[in-house]
Design a protein around this motif. Structure first.
Motif, mmCIF file in Angstrom:
data_model
loop_
_atom_site.group_PDB
_atom_site.id
_atom_site.type_symbol
_atom_site.label_atom_id
_atom_site.label_comp_id
_atom_site.label_asym_id
_atom_site.label_seq_id
_atom_site.Cartn_x
_atom_site.Cartn_y
_atom_site.Cartn_z
ATOM 1 N N GLU A 1 -10.332 -4.515 -3.929
ATOM 2 C CA GLU A 1 -11.077 -4.108 -2.726
ATOM 3 C C GLU A 1 -11.876 -5.286 -2.170
ATOM 4 N N GLY B 1 -0.918 2.811 -4.945
ATOM 5 C CA GLY B 1 -2.159 2.097 -4.676
ATOM 6 C C GLY B 1 -1.952 0.887 -3.785
ATOM 7 N N ARG B 2 -3.006 0.097 -3.678
ATOM 8 C CA ARG B 2 -2.997 -1.090 -2.826
ATOM 9 C C ARG B 2 -3.069 -2.335 -3.695
ATOM 10 N N LYS C 1 0.871 -1.174 0.000
ATOM 11 C CA LYS C 1 0.000 0.000 0.000
ATOM 12 C C LYS C 1 0.906 1.221 0.000
ATOM 13 N N LEU D 1 3.162 -1.664 -9.455
ATOM 14 C CA LEU D 1 2.617 -1.146 -8.196
ATOM 15 C C LEU D 1 3.547 -1.465 -7.025
ATOM 16 N N GLN E 1 0.273 -6.133 -11.316
ATOM 17 C CA GLN E 1 0.656 -5.428 -10.085
ATOM 18 C C GLN E 1 2.149 -5.196 -9.932
ATOM 19 N N ASN F 1 5.680 1.438 -5.112
ATOM 20 C CA ASN F 1 5.450 1.653 -3.683
ATOM 21 C C ASN F 1 6.726 1.463 -2.877
#
Length: 170
Positions: free
Chosen positions: A94, A31-32, A27, A63, A60, A67
């Motif tokens: 989510e 984003g997560r 996260k 991402l 991902q 992060n």
């Protein structure tokens, strides 16, 4: 020298290797995200460092790298459904996160509240090898619980081995 081992032969042999099941989360500004992995191990204890392998075809990948951090959550036998969701059964991130309780860590990562252990890591290196990225992370914090039975993956199935949790004395 060329290998005489086929992809199928290697995959079948690796299925015979028992491994802990982990949900790897991130996260941050990008984003997560999260995925299920059995390819996780320690690298060194000075500084405390571990590695995780992530399929390079994963949407991902960027991402996690952007992060610059990730959290390794070691699952219990009660987490079979969560493992399946983060392995891709549930496409919506989510919805994946909605299946469990998560704790916010000082780093910004989130840890599974009832994981056997969570390793909060700062990404120190990402290296592409074949079809996977090796994410190397320095462990910045650890959350541990003393009960629960680890969820393991063996012969392409989830299994568990009851143990005397908490016996390490520390």
């Amino acid at each position: 020298m060329d290998s005489n081992v086929s992809r199928t032969e290697f995959r079948n042999a690796m299925a015979r290797v028992c491994a802990p099941v982990n949900v790897i989360t991130t996260k941050g500004a990008a984003g997560r995200g999260g995925f299920t992995a059995t390819a996780m191990c320690s690298v060194t204890d000075e500084p405390p460092t571990l590695l995780v392998c992530m399929n390079s075809r994963s949407a991902q990948t960027g991402l996690f790298i952007e992060n610059g951090r990730f959290c390794v959550n070691v699952l219990t036998q009660e987490h079979k459904g969560l493992a399946a969701s983060f392995a891709g059964r549930e496409a919506d991130m989510e919805a994946r996160y909605g299946e469990a309780e998560w704790l916010d860590l000082a780093s910004g990562n989130q840890a599974l509240a009832d994981a056997i252990v969570s390793f909060d890591c700062r990404l120190t290196e990402a290296r592409l090898v074949g079809t996977h990225n090796i994410l190397i992370g320095e462990v910045m914090d650890i959350r541990c619980r003393r009960d629960g039975h680890a969820l393991l993956y063996f012969d392409r199935n989830y299994v568990h081995v009851p143990t005397q949790a908490g016996s390490f004395g520390g």
